[in-house]
Design a protein around this motif. Structure first.
Motif, mmCIF file in Angstrom:
data_model
loop_
_atom_site.group_PDB
_atom_site.id
_atom_site.type_symbol
_atom_site.label_atom_id
_atom_site.label_comp_id
_atom_site.label_asym_id
_atom_site.label_seq_id
_atom_site.Cartn_x
_atom_site.Cartn_y
_atom_site.Cartn_z
ATOM 1 N N ALA A 1 0.537 -1.284 -0.036
ATOM 2 C CA ALA A 1 -0.179 -0.070 0.107
ATOM 3 C C ALA A 1 0.814 1.090 -0.317
ATOM 4 O O ALA A 1 2.074 1.023 0.643
ATOM 5 C CB ALA A 1 -1.349 0.122 0.854
ATOM 6 N N GLN A 2 0.425 2.341 -0.292
ATOM 7 C CA GLN A 2 0.612 3.900 0.183
ATOM 8 C C GLN A 2 0.657 4.438 0.281
ATOM 9 O O GLN A 2 -0.493 4.183 1.041
ATOM 10 C CB GLN A 2 0.394 4.511 -1.965
ATOM 11 C CG GLN A 2 0.644 3.958 -3.311
ATOM 12 C CD GLN A 2 0.723 4.554 -4.450
ATOM 13 O OE1 GLN A 2 -0.725 4.450 -4.659
ATOM 14 N NE2 GLN A 2 2.007 5.649 -4.968
ATOM 15 N N GLY B 1 2.226 4.039 -8.582
ATOM 16 C CA GLY B 1 2.232 3.286 -7.569
ATOM 17 C C GLY B 1 4.031 3.147 -7.373
ATOM 18 O O GLY B 1 4.232 2.271 -6.802
ATOM 19 N N GLU B 2 4.545 4.150 -7.999
ATOM 20 C CA GLU B 2 6.189 4.032 -7.881
ATOM 21 C C GLU B 2 6.733 4.502 -6.529
ATOM 22 O O GLU B 2 7.598 4.884 -6.681
ATOM 23 C CB GLU B 2 6.196 4.602 -9.641
ATOM 24 C CG GLU B 2 6.498 3.818 -10.373
ATOM 25 C CD GLU B 2 6.610 4.495 -12.482
ATOM 26 O OE1 GLU B 2 7.263 4.817 -11.137
ATOM 27 O OE2 GLU B 2 6.033 3.837 -13.254
ATOM 28 N N ASP C 1 5.931 4.856 -2.535
ATOM 29 C CA ASP C 1 5.178 4.308 -1.740
ATOM 30 C C ASP C 1 4.971 4.977 -0.659
ATOM 31 O O ASP C 1 4.250 4.991 -0.186
ATOM 32 C CB ASP C 1 6.270 2.638 -1.163
ATOM 33 C CG ASP C 1 7.025 2.312 -1.490
ATOM 34 O OD1 ASP C 1 6.255 1.579 -2.650
ATOM 35 O OD2 ASP C 1 8.343 1.509 -2.020
ATOM 36 N N PHE D 1 -3.464 8.575 -6.105
ATOM 37 C CA PHE D 1 -2.153 7.481 -5.427
ATOM 38 C C PHE D 1 -3.103 6.322 -6.676
ATOM 39 O O PHE D 1 -4.104 6.130 -6.765
ATOM 40 C CB PHE D 1 -2.919 6.758 -4.502
ATOM 41 C CG PHE D 1 -2.275 8.621 -3.082
ATOM 42 C CD1 PHE D 1 -0.842 8.000 -3.282
ATOM 43 C CD2 PHE D 1 -2.259 9.714 -2.931
ATOM 44 C CE1 PHE D 1 -0.500 9.994 -2.271
ATOM 45 C CE2 PHE D 1 -1.881 10.849 -2.174
ATOM 46 C CZ PHE D 1 -0.673 11.144 -1.679
ATOM 47 N N ARG D 2 -2.776 5.400 -6.586
ATOM 48 C CA ARG D 2 -3.170 4.447 -7.209
ATOM 49 C C ARG D 2 -3.580 3.069 -6.369
ATOM 50 O O ARG D 2 -4.403 2.615 -6.248
ATOM 51 C CB ARG D 2 -1.071 3.154 -7.472
ATOM 52 C CG ARG D 2 -1.472 1.706 -8.391
ATOM 53 C CD ARG D 2 -0.731 1.148 -8.938
ATOM 54 N NE ARG D 2 -1.101 0.141 -10.051
ATOM 55 C CZ ARG D 2 -1.343 -0.918 -9.460
ATOM 56 N NH1 ARG D 2 -1.042 -1.375 -8.223
ATOM 57 N NH2 ARG D 2 -1.710 -2.185 -9.845
ATOM 58 N N GLU D 3 -2.955 3.121 -4.988
ATOM 59 C CA GLU D 3 -3.020 2.205 -3.909
ATOM 60 C C GLU D 3 -3.290 3.305 -2.821
ATOM 61 O O GLU D 3 -1.969 2.691 -1.372
ATOM 62 C CB GLU D 3 -3.002 0.862 -4.360
ATOM 63 C CG GLU D 3 -3.505 -0.111 -3.327
ATOM 64 C CD GLU D 3 -4.640 -0.397 -3.203
ATOM 65 O OE1 GLU D 3 -5.925 -0.748 -2.369
ATOM 66 O OE2 GLU D 3 -5.218 -0.388 -4.929
ATOM 67 N N LEU D 4 -3.399 4.264 -2.382
ATOM 68 C CA LEU D 4 -3.573 5.186 -0.490
ATOM 69 C C LEU D 4 -3.934 3.762 0.441
ATOM 70 O O LEU D 4 -5.204 3.972 0.290
ATOM 71 C CB LEU D 4 -4.089 6.030 -1.172
ATOM 72 C CG LEU D 4 -3.962 7.285 -0.047
ATOM 73 C CD1 LEU D 4 -2.309 7.279 1.077
ATOM 74 C CD2 LEU D 4 -3.825 8.467 0.124
ATOM 75 N N GLY E 1 -7.586 7.918 -1.160
ATOM 76 C CA GLY E 1 -7.696 6.273 -1.232
ATOM 77 C C GLY E 1 -9.613 5.807 -0.981
ATOM 78 O O GLY E 1 -9.897 6.209 -1.290
#
Length: 709
Positions: free
Chosen positions: A328-329, A380-381, A383, A398-401, A424
């Motif tokens: 996860a970010q 997602g590059e 973190d 964000f891709r995956e907050l 997120g």
């Protein structure tokens, strides 16, 4: 308490517009006075009626002068023996009257109000009420007064009124005007007002209705009526906020599952090794609670509080390492660019060796760098993205907050925390604060959050010795400071202003920098100037020079209050210290003494003519090392409204309730809120419709609960 009924009385809603009318529609409140009333938060008649008295003068009994005691309030009926203007520093004039009755003499003083001389004359009788102080004898301080006819017999037959409210004021607004304005509002107040507290609950708790409570607050016939009216209105405020916070908490848990972050203990251990120290037992306990949150399905929301230097940042860094190891970010929002920069450097040092990719986004990030960074975040590059309010911008995706950290959270509101969380899919939230608050205050303002406290400092942290220095010794102080810098230490010199302004009695950072850098004792030493207007390139150069030791000291504003960590800094000099808040002074003091070595020293330069409150603040700081004790003292001096206010609470400030004083009422409000929501979670019952309407007004036009979930 009984179950709420299916219906209840609902007063005529036509009464509502009266409370929403501009205060300028009342007789006597013209445009200029309306502008001044706005400084008190008064814009509507409803605001005016919610402007609570801070005390009441009891004019129901005249006290003989010989029975007056310092520190109490009293009402005297006395003859004016003499009246004069006393000139004080900088041309201020005080009106002073010598009063006498059959039992003794007393001085009445109106500080900075020479115009009263026109109304007072020797031989006249005066009815005066106010606080009794002592300076070369007893004196009435800024009393309310009425001049009575000179005839002695008439004066002795005067029957003074009962309780007279005393209100908080602002420049250009006096007690008599405010009282007359409130009388005009009360004269037009409908006999029935829409009451958000349902009738069944009012009956159960024996509370007066809303209109009666407003009248009893401003025109009470007794202290008992004033107390009961204030408590009823305080209960209403606390009930609304408890309902709001508890609905947020419930909806966050019931809105759906978040992402359970099952991290890698090995990655966490790799980050631990980079700390360079072992966590304290309090830090370990806090980390366990946060990791338990992150592994749960329900989106967590926790407040992590602790004194300056207790190690909250290290705990947050390890939590971010765990989130990254779970795929996860994370993002961390700080209130200033200086603090964001500090966090980026600290987190990179701890997390990069553990494989966590850290980036920075602040307002001054160049456009080209921003264009390269944002696609990486979206892919997602990255973190962990560290930043300021810039994180709230719509283009930040964000891709995956999965984890949101808000540092110095008292500088943000509920709304900003919510906006960041919405980036997120129900991410876990950790809010951090170095301003500890008592439990009752936490329940009142942060009832939607679980609370963790780090109550110990890391071993080896040297206590900061704090001393008050008079301005007359400034030259000696500078020579002492230069000696410390030549011995390898670094120093902060802090000022309230960037540059010279109309407040000419205050030294500003720009002039102070010229004075210090040009002082013979500092020859060969590098002294920098740092404030909020310094551009990014110059600021980065200064920060790099400080960390490398090439810059020996920095003259600054409170931009360094949070975020500047210099292990070699052992001296903090704060000029015009009496003009800073107590918690702010403690935050500034926390910038030094962060590494073993020379004893850290904080010197507070105060004006000899500083006001009593300002002087009390710095004396408290000088004797109290604990941030928890300082927070309690700050609350005592300023009250929770000033400390938590609109910005920190994220919702309008309380006008009547004081969660510290009203802890009993807060408990009843929490119980009532739980009962109401248990029976009617959406407040759809007809008896709760007015309650829901007021709750929606409190939350804002978009619906705070919706945004939070």
């Amino acid at each position: 308490m009984p179950d709420p009924p299916a219906s209840s009385d609902r007063p005529d809603p036509e009464a509502v517009p009266f409370l929403e009318m501009p205060v300028g529609t009342l007789r006597g409140a013209g445009p200029r006075r309306a502008e001044r009333l706005a400084n008190l938060g008064i814009g509507t008649i409803g605001d005016l009626l919610a402007h609570a008295p801070v005390s009441y003068l009891d004019r129901s009994r005249i006290t003989p002068i010989r029975e007056l005691r310092s520190g109490s309030s009293g009402t005297v009926l006395a003859k004016i023996r003499a009246v004069r203007i006393r000139r004080i520093r900088r041309g201020r004039g005080d009106c002073v009257a010598e009063l006498e009755d059959a039992t003794g003499r007393l001085r009445a003083v109106w500080f900075g109000q020479p115009y009263h001389l026109r109304r007072l004359s020797p031989g006249a009788w005066i009815l005066a009420s106010g606080l009794i102080g002592e300076w070369r004898g007893l004196q009435l301080q800024n009393p309310e007064f009425e001049v009575i006819e000179e005839d002695d017999g008439i004066a002795r037959e005067i029957q003074p009124p009962g309780l007279t409210p005393v209100y908080p004021l602002t420049a250009g607004i006096g007690q008599k005007f405010l009282r007359s304005l409130l009388r005009a509002a009360l004269d037009r107040l409908p006999s029935m007002l829409p009451d958000p507290i349902p009738e069944w609950l009012r009956d159960e708790l024996k509370l007066p209705d809303r209109a009666g409570a407003i009248r009893g607050l401003h025109a009470p016939s007794s202290f008992e009526e004033a107390r009961a009216s204030r408590e009823r209105l305080a209960f209403e405020e606390l009930l609304l906020r408890q309902l709001l916070l508890r609905r947020l908490r419930r909806q966050r848990r019931e809105a759906g599952t978040g992402r359970a972050l099952r991290g890698d203990p090995a990655r966490l251990q790799a980050a631990r090794r980079q700390l360079g120290f072992s966590l304290t037992s309090a830090q370990e306990a806090a980390l366990r609670e946060i990791l338990r949150d992150l592994q749960g399905d329900a989106p967590a929301a926790r407040l992590l509080q602790g004194d300056v230097g207790c190690g909250k940042t290290a705990v947050a860094a390890l939590a971010c390492a765990w989130a990254a190891s779970a795929g996860a970010q994370s993002c961390l929002m700080a209130p200033t660019e200086v603090l964001a920069l500090q966090h980026r450097e600290s987190f990179e040092r701890i997390l990069t060796p553990a494989g966590v990719r850290v980036a920075l986004l602040i307002g001054s990030t160049p456009v080209a760098e921003r264009r390269r960074l944002l696609p990486r975040v979206a892919a997602g590059e990255v973190d962990l993205l560290v930043g300021t309010h810039a994180l709230l911008e719509g283009e930040v995706v964000f891709r995956e907050l999965g984890f949101v950290v808000v540092d110095e959270q008292h500088r943000f509101g509920v709304m900003q925390r919510a906006r960041l969380s919405l980036k997120g899919s129900r991410p876990h939230l950790l809010a951090m604060s170095a301003t500890p608050i008592p439990r009752t205050l936490a329940l009142a303002f942060y009832g939607d959050l679980d609370i963790t406290t780090i109550d110990e400092l890391p071993p080896g942290r040297t206590p900061v010795r704090t001393r008050i220095v008079e301005r007359s010794r400034m030259d000696d102080l500078l020579r002492f400071a230069a000696g410390r810098l030549r011995g390898g230490s670094q120093a902060f010199f802090v000022y309230p202003l960037i540059e010279e302004s109309e407040a000419r009695d205050r030294m500003d950072a720009t002039r102070a920098h010229a004075r210090i850098a040009g002082h013979p004792a500092f020859a060969g030493l590098e002294i920098a100037l740092l404030h909020g207007r310094v551009d990014r390139e110059a600021r980065d150069r200064i920060l790099a020079g400080l960390r490398a030791g090439a810059i020996h000291g920095v003259v600054a504003t409170t931009v360094i209050e949070v975020g500047l960590d210099l292990p070699r800094a052992t001296l903090m000099v704060i000029e015009h210290a009496e003009r800073f808040g107590l918690s702010q002074l403690h935050q500034l003091r926390g910038r030094i003494g962060r590494a073993p070595g020379e004893e850290p020293l904080c010197l507070l330069i105060a004006d000899t003519e500083a006001g009593s409150i300002g002087r009390e603040r710095i004396e408290i700081l000088a004797r109290e090392p604990s941030g928890f004790r300082i927070a309690e003292e700050d609350l005592r001096l300023r009250g929770p409204g000033e400390i938590l206010g609109t910005r920190q609470a994220g919702i309008p400030r309380m006008r009547i309730a004081d969660p510290l004083r009203d802890s009993r009422i807060l408990g009843r409000a929490r119980e009532a809120a739980d009962m109401i929501l248990e029976q009617d979670p959406d407040l759809d019952n007809p008896c709760n419709l007015l309650l829901r309407k007021d709750l929606e007004c409190l939350a804002g036009p978009e619906g705070l609960a919706d945004r939070m979930t």
